[in-house]
Structures are given as C-alpha cells and as structure tokens.
Design a protein around this motif. Sequence first.
Motif, mmCIF file in Angstrom:
data_model
loop_
_atom_site.group_PDB
_atom_site.id
_atom_site.type_symbol
_atom_site.label_atom_id
_atom_site.label_comp_id
_atom_site.label_asym_id
_atom_site.label_seq_id
_atom_site.Cartn_x
_atom_site.Cartn_y
_atom_site.Cartn_z
ATOM 1 N N HIS A 198 54.672 52.556 106.664
ATOM 2 C CA HIS A 198 54.368 53.023 105.314
ATOM 3 C C HIS A 198 55.457 52.691 104.295
ATOM 4 O O HIS A 198 55.250 52.855 103.100
ATOM 5 N N ARG A 223 57.710 50.593 101.785
ATOM 6 C CA ARG A 223 57.460 49.455 100.897
ATOM 7 C C ARG A 223 58.784 48.872 100.428
ATOM 8 O O ARG A 223 59.790 49.579 100.358
ATOM 9 N N TYR A 252 59.487 51.127 93.498
ATOM 10 C CA TYR A 252 59.128 51.317 94.898
ATOM 11 C C TYR A 252 57.610 51.220 94.980
ATOM 12 O O TYR A 252 56.904 52.099 94.485
ATOM 13 N N GLY A 253 57.128 50.137 95.586
ATOM 14 C CA GLY A 253 55.698 49.869 95.550
ATOM 15 C C GLY A 253 55.332 49.515 94.119
ATOM 16 O O GLY A 253 55.864 48.585 93.541
ATOM 17 N N GLU A 254 54.452 50.263 93.513
ATOM 18 C CA GLU A 254 54.057 50.032 92.119
ATOM 19 C C GLU A 254 54.682 51.045 91.170
ATOM 20 O O GLU A 254 54.442 51.001 89.976
ATOM 21 N N ASN A 282 65.638 46.086 102.181
ATOM 22 C CA ASN A 282 64.607 45.045 102.111
ATOM 23 C C ASN A 282 64.728 44.049 103.253
ATOM 24 O O ASN A 282 63.718 43.562 103.765
#
Length: 182
Positions: free
Chosen positions: A35, A37, A54-56, A146
């Motif tokens: 889960h 991102r 973070y994500g969108e 990352n």
Amino acid sequence: MILRFTFGVLLALLSEAGYAQRDTSFYRQIPVPAHLRPIERAIGSSALGSVYFYGEKKLNSPYSLEVPFFELNDPQVNQHFRNFRTWNTISRLTALVPLVYFFTRTRSVGFNSGEYWTVYGGSVALALGTVIVANTQVNKAVGRYNTMLRQVPTGIIRVGAVYTPTSLGTSVVGVGGALVIR
C-alpha cells in the motif's frame, strides 16, 4: 598491554559489525508493504523547504512523511528522519537566543544595540544553516524510501509499453521488459 589489545580488538569488531549492518540493510528480509506509494518532491522546492506529494495528495509539512517512513521500517530512512527532527528542533531553539540575550542584558548590565544585532544576525544565520541541514536529511530519507519501494522481488517478469504523442504531430511507442534474477 593486554587491556589495550583487547580494547583494540573489541573496537575493530564493533566497527566491522556496524559496517556489515549498514551494508546488508539494502536487501530487505521482509517485503515492502504494497500500500506504500512513492513520495515526490514538487518542482520549485529548495533547500530551505520542500513540498512533497504522497500518491496524489499534497503534504502540508515534512512531518507528514513520518507515517509512510515508519511503515516502511527501514533503519536508514528512520535515522535520516530522526536527524531531520533533531536539526529542525535546534533551528527553532536558535530563534530564542536573541530573546534570551535581550532579557538578560537589559536587567543586568544594560542593553547594547550593536551586540544585540550581532547576536540576532548570528541566530538567523545559524537557524538558516540548521534548516538547510534538516531539509537535506529529509531529502535523503525520501530518496532512500523511494529506492526501497523500487526494489523488485527476484524471479518477477515486468513488461511495459508507452504511447506518447510528440509536438510534431507524430507519435512514439516504447516497449520494454525486465526479468530480475539474483
């Protein structure tokens, strides 16, 4: 003589154990949670402060990164984030130095404007320096985070394709694949 030799051997073993722990931390024994991102740094971010996604979702502060960092549970990421918090706290405490100077000097000896502005300028320079160091630490944590998310388990085949129109009115198609074997 024996005590020095024992101390030297103990010191060598401890330093070698620390290096081995750092060296093998890149290879995780447990898989990365699915889960999580990637974290992106916004364009225009500087050493004095960065905007992260973070994500969108846009994050309000680097402290919002604490949750995904600790869910990843990587020792290097956690260490960089702790260093960020420490340096940020030091930066905030240096802002109090001119205030403390003002209250202590006016009561005891008398206020000297030249000294005050020297203390104030030094405090601002120190605060800026520690903020830059703090943001460097959080950027290192984001980079390591990352990198850990990009690790692919062994024996996995990945195939991808991309179709992109160009500004000249033509299109470009790219196809690629990877097999990870360790």
